[in-house]
Design a protein around this motif. Sequence first.
Motif, PDB file in Angstrom:
ATOM      1  N   LEU A 261      57.540  54.106  58.624  1.00 26.74           N
ATOM      2  CA  LEU A 261      56.458  53.913  59.588  1.00 26.74           C
ATOM      3  C   LEU A 261      55.378  52.942  59.105  1.00 26.74           C
ATOM      4  CD1 LEU A 261      56.070  57.635  60.695  1.00 26.74           C
ATOM      5  CD2 LEU A 261      57.224  55.796  61.927  1.00 26.74           C
ATOM      6  N   ASN A 262      55.631  52.297  57.970  1.00 22.71           N
ATOM      7  CA  ASN A 262      54.644  51.377  57.386  1.00 22.71           C
ATOM      8  C   ASN A 262      54.178  50.313  58.372  1.00 22.71           C
ATOM      9  OD1 ASN A 262      54.176  52.441  54.875  1.00 22.71           O
ATOM     10  ND2 ASN A 262      55.820  51.308  53.872  1.00 22.71           N
ATOM     11  N   ASP A 263      55.125  49.760  59.122  1.00 20.91           N
ATOM     12  CA  ASP A 263      54.807  48.640  60.014  1.00 20.91           C
ATOM     13  C   ASP A 263      54.437  49.079  61.423  1.00 20.91           C
ATOM     14  OD1 ASP A 263      55.334  46.875  57.922  1.00 20.91           O
ATOM     15  OD2 ASP A 263      57.472  46.766  58.420  1.00 20.91           O
ATOM     16  N   ILE A 264      54.444  50.374  61.680  1.00 20.76           N
ATOM     17  CA  ILE A 264      54.080  50.888  63.007  1.00 20.76           C
ATOM     18  C   ILE A 264      52.572  51.092  63.064  1.00 20.76           C
ATOM     19  CG2 ILE A 264      54.404  52.744  64.685  1.00 20.76           C
ATOM     20  CD1 ILE A 264      56.935  51.187  64.222  1.00 20.76           C
ATOM     21  N   LYS A 265      51.911  50.415  63.990  1.00 14.74           N
ATOM     22  CA  LYS A 265      50.448  50.502  64.100  1.00 14.74           C
ATOM     23  C   LYS A 265      49.999  51.606  65.055  1.00 14.74           C
ATOM     24  CE  LYS A 265      50.062  46.939  61.407  1.00 14.74           C
ATOM     25  NZ  LYS A 265      49.695  47.169  59.984  1.00 14.74           N
ATOM     26  N   SER A 266      50.742  51.780  66.154  1.00 10.45           N
ATOM     27  CA  SER A 266      50.303  52.735  67.173  1.00 10.45           C
ATOM     28  C   SER A 266      51.505  53.442  67.786  1.00 10.45           C
ATOM     29  CB  SER A 266      49.509  52.016  68.262  1.00 10.45           C
ATOM     30  OG  SER A 266      49.115  52.913  69.272  1.00 10.45           O
ATOM     31  N   ILE A 267      51.380  54.759  67.940  1.00  9.32           N
ATOM     32  CA  ILE A 267      52.420  55.598  68.533  1.00  9.32           C
ATOM     33  C   ILE A 267      51.804  56.331  69.719  1.00  9.32           C
ATOM     34  CG2 ILE A 267      53.969  57.570  68.126  1.00  9.32           C
ATOM     35  CD1 ILE A 267      53.706  56.789  65.066  1.00  9.32           C
ATOM     36  N   ASP A 268      52.466  56.306  70.857  1.00  6.94           N
ATOM     37  CA  ASP A 268      51.916  57.003  72.025  1.00  6.94           C
ATOM     38  C   ASP A 268      52.041  58.511  71.877  1.00  6.94           C
ATOM     39  OD1 ASP A 268      51.087  54.972  74.264  1.00  6.94           O
ATOM     40  OD2 ASP A 268      52.872  54.150  73.311  1.00  6.94           O
ATOM     41  N   THR A 269      53.245  58.974  71.518  1.00  9.55           N
ATOM     42  CA  THR A 269      53.454  60.409  71.309  1.00  9.55           C
ATOM     43  C   THR A 269      54.342  60.615  70.093  1.00  9.55           C
ATOM     44  OG1 THR A 269      53.356  60.825  73.704  1.00  9.55           O
ATOM     45  CG2 THR A 269      54.234  62.592  72.319  1.00  9.55           C
ATOM     46  N   ALA A 270      53.894  61.448  69.177  1.00  9.81           N
ATOM     47  CA  ALA A 270      54.713  61.843  68.025  1.00  9.81           C
ATOM     48  C   ALA A 270      55.192  63.266  68.257  1.00  9.81           C
ATOM     49  CB  ALA A 270      53.916  61.760  66.732  1.00  9.81           C
ATOM     50  N   ILE A 271      56.507  63.459  68.256  1.00 11.93           N
ATOM     51  CA  ILE A 271      57.115  64.775  68.497  1.00 11.93           C
ATOM     52  C   ILE A 271      57.829  65.211  67.228  1.00 11.93           C
ATOM     53  CG2 ILE A 271      58.746  66.089  69.907  1.00 11.93           C
ATOM     54  CD1 ILE A 271      58.383  63.886  72.078  1.00 11.93           C
ATOM     55  N   TYR A 272      57.517  66.418  66.781  1.00  8.53           N
ATOM     56  CA  TYR A 272      58.098  66.934  65.544  1.00  8.53           C
ATOM     57  C   TYR A 272      58.945  68.175  65.839  1.00  8.53           C
ATOM     58  CZ  TYR A 272      54.085  64.456  63.323  1.00  8.53           C
ATOM     59  OH  TYR A 272      53.141  63.546  62.922  1.00  8.53           O
ATOM     60  N   ILE A 273      60.110  68.248  65.203  1.00  9.29           N
ATOM     61  CA  ILE A 273      60.927  69.462  65.200  1.00  9.29           C
ATOM     62  C   ILE A 273      61.296  69.747  63.752  1.00  9.29           C
ATOM     63  CG2 ILE A 273      63.020  70.594  66.061  1.00  9.29           C
ATOM     64  CD1 ILE A 273      63.012  68.653  68.411  1.00  9.29           C
ATOM     65  N   LYS A 274      61.047  70.954  63.285  1.00 10.02           N
ATOM     66  CA  LYS A 274      61.231  71.348  61.880  1.00 10.02           C
ATOM     67  C   LYS A 274      60.195  70.663  60.982  1.00 10.02           C
ATOM     68  CE  LYS A 274      63.698  73.596  60.075  1.00 10.02           C
ATOM     69  NZ  LYS A 274      63.390  75.001  59.699  1.00 10.02           N
ATOM     70  N   ALA A 275      58.948  70.693  61.376  1.00  4.66           N
ATOM     71  CA  ALA A 275      57.888  70.027  60.616  1.00  4.66           C
ATOM     72  C   ALA A 275      57.479  70.810  59.373  1.00  4.66           C
ATOM     73  CB  ALA A 275      56.669  69.796  61.502  1.00  4.66           C
ATOM     74  N   ASP A 276      58.006  72.028  59.195  1.00  5.96           N
ATOM     75  CA  ASP A 276      57.666  72.793  57.993  1.00  5.96           C
ATOM     76  C   ASP A 276      58.240  72.137  56.736  1.00  5.96           C
ATOM     77  OD1 ASP A 276      60.021  73.929  59.557  1.00  5.96           O
ATOM     78  OD2 ASP A 276      60.442  74.743  57.569  1.00  5.96           O
ATOM     79  N   PHE A 277      59.150  71.183  56.906  1.00  6.71           N
ATOM     80  CA  PHE A 277      59.673  70.418  55.780  1.00  6.71           C
ATOM     81  C   PHE A 277      58.662  69.372  55.300  1.00  6.71           C
ATOM     82  CE2 PHE A 277      63.626  72.151  57.223  1.00  6.71           C
ATOM     83  CZ  PHE A 277      64.518  72.065  56.171  1.00  6.71           C
ATOM     84  N   LEU A 278      57.680  69.062  56.144  1.00  2.00           N
ATOM     85  CA  LEU A 278      56.769  67.964  55.859  1.00  2.00           C
ATOM     86  C   LEU A 278      55.451  68.472  55.280  1.00  2.00           C
ATOM     87  CD1 LEU A 278      57.301  65.956  59.159  1.00  2.00           C
ATOM     88  CD2 LEU A 278      58.591  65.790  57.017  1.00  2.00           C
ATOM     89  N   SER A 279      54.807  67.631  54.495  1.00  2.00           N
ATOM     90  CA  SER A 279      53.500  67.991  53.937  1.00  2.00           C
ATOM     91  C   SER A 279      52.412  67.746  54.981  1.00  2.00           C
ATOM     92  CB  SER A 279      53.214  67.156  52.692  1.00  2.00           C
ATOM     93  OG  SER A 279      52.972  65.799  53.051  1.00  2.00           O
ATOM     94  N   LYS A 280      51.259  68.417  54.800  1.00  5.12           N
ATOM     95  CA  LYS A 280      50.118  68.202  55.695  1.00  5.12           C
ATOM     96  C   LYS A 280      49.664  66.749  55.633  1.00  5.12           C
ATOM     97  CE  LYS A 280      46.883  71.276  56.158  1.00  5.12           C
ATOM     98  NZ  LYS A 280      45.787  72.254  55.921  1.00  5.12           N
ATOM     99  N   GLN A 281      49.734  66.149  54.438  1.00  3.44           N
ATOM    100  CA  GLN A 281      49.302  64.759  54.269  1.00  3.44           C
ATOM    101  C   GLN A 281      50.179  63.803  55.077  1.00  3.44           C
ATOM    102  OE1 GLN A 281      49.831  66.938  51.791  1.00  3.44           O
ATOM    103  NE2 GLN A 281      47.743  67.242  50.995  1.00  3.44           N
ATOM    104  N   THR A 282      51.494  64.079  55.088  1.00  5.05           N
ATOM    105  CA  THR A 282      52.415  63.228  55.859  1.00  5.05           C
ATOM    106  C   THR A 282      52.141  63.360  57.349  1.00  5.05           C
ATOM    107  OG1 THR A 282      54.156  63.310  54.192  1.00  5.05           O
ATOM    108  CG2 THR A 282      54.845  62.852  56.447  1.00  5.05           C
ATOM    109  N   ILE A 283      51.986  64.577  57.821  1.00  3.88           N
ATOM    110  CA  ILE A 283      51.720  64.809  59.240  1.00  3.88           C
ATOM    111  C   ILE A 283      50.398  64.165  59.657  1.00  3.88           C
ATOM    112  CG2 ILE A 283      51.272  66.577  60.992  1.00  3.88           C
ATOM    113  CD1 ILE A 283      53.148  68.428  59.329  1.00  3.88           C
ATOM    114  N   GLU A 284      49.376  64.320  58.832  1.00  9.92           N
ATOM    115  CA  GLU A 284      48.069  63.737  59.149  1.00  9.92           C
ATOM    116  C   GLU A 284      48.128  62.214  59.175  1.00  9.92           C
ATOM    117  OE1 GLU A 284      45.195  67.285  57.348  1.00  9.92           O
ATOM    118  OE2 GLU A 284      45.783  65.583  56.079  1.00  9.92           O
ATOM    119  N   ALA A 285      48.917  61.617  58.275  1.00  7.00           N
ATOM    120  CA  ALA A 285      49.047  60.157  58.245  1.00  7.00           C
ATOM    121  C   ALA A 285      49.739  59.649  59.509  1.00  7.00           C
ATOM    122  CB  ALA A 285      49.831  59.733  56.998  1.00  7.00           C
ATOM    123  N   ILE A 286      50.750  60.373  59.969  1.00 10.37           N
ATOM    124  CA  ILE A 286      51.468  59.977  61.181  1.00 10.37           C
ATOM    125  C   ILE A 286      50.592  60.195  62.412  1.00 10.37           C
ATOM    126  CG2 ILE A 286      53.464  60.471  62.650  1.00 10.37           C
ATOM    127  CD1 ILE A 286      54.921  61.323  60.024  1.00 10.37           C
TER     128      ILE A 286
END
Length: 318
Positions: free
Chosen positions: A78-103
């Motif tokens: 996602l380095n080159d992605i500047k803007s996302i209209d909707t981010a949808i997560y399934i099984k987000a318990d695998f991800l850190s809070k920092q990753t989710i907040e950055a996205i």
Amino acid sequence: MKEPKKLVLLITYDNWGYNQYIADALQDKSYDVMHIDFHSFKYKYPGIAHKTLNFFTKNLGIINLKHVYYNEVILSKLNDIKSIDTAIYIKADFLSKQTIEAINAKSKKSVLIISDSINRYPKTKNILSLFDKVFSFEKKDCKKYNLSFKTNFIYKTADTIQTKFKYKVFNISSYDNRFPIIKKIAETLYTMNVKSKIIIFSKKENTEPYLEFSKSPLTISEINNFLDESEIMLDVSRSRQQGLSFRVFESLGLRKKLITTNKDIVNYDFYNPENILVIEDIENITIPEIFINTPYREVPKNILHKYLIENWVEDLVN
């Protein structure tokens, strides 16, 4: 000038492949969809010492090297992605809070879908506040944590009701704490001379004539073939599970009867005792022959409509 398509980011751990149907449905609605399936990521331990260390640290809840790797790869994509209209997560318990907040910092809207009980994946509780909207398949979790209720979806439909089948009853499951129940039901069907195809993913050896063990997972295409060849579907829910599994919605879409252990199914608008048999007592299984041998009753189209994947995705992006 033509408006650019809205970008939907779908982040999932798609171990069965069902979440791709969500991506496809959104693309059919003219969204630009980026589906990151971190189940497809291949992590290789630098050495045996790292593998041994990870065994202890993940079980102690300290750190899981695989999960760290998942987070790093997702963010790099996602380095080159500047803007996302909707981010949808399934099984987000695998991800850190920092990753989710950055996205989410790049996203106008964030949505979490919880397809299992929070009791089963308790880490989910720690991230609920990070999303604009949270959907759960579990009614009790919706009540407890103030979430929005959402069922599973119908991804495959049949235009007509089949009349010829290779198998009477079909089920495919992982080897877990449901196995003793599945085995009892399979044995009951066997003693009734009901031809069944009941497959268990396991490296164990099987000696029972009414079960098949498979050491490797089947593809969705292979599963769909068995669905087409079977008249009735068997659904065995996990312990304390209230939400409805894909087996339920596959049976609805394909116009097939269902045998299930999920007692809450009687509270849904599509429930019809002529189509759905609920096993109330696993110690005293009764499967009436009249249920096995009578035809499927059509469910009204207006009821099925909201469960179809093309309609199911609407409230994720609107």
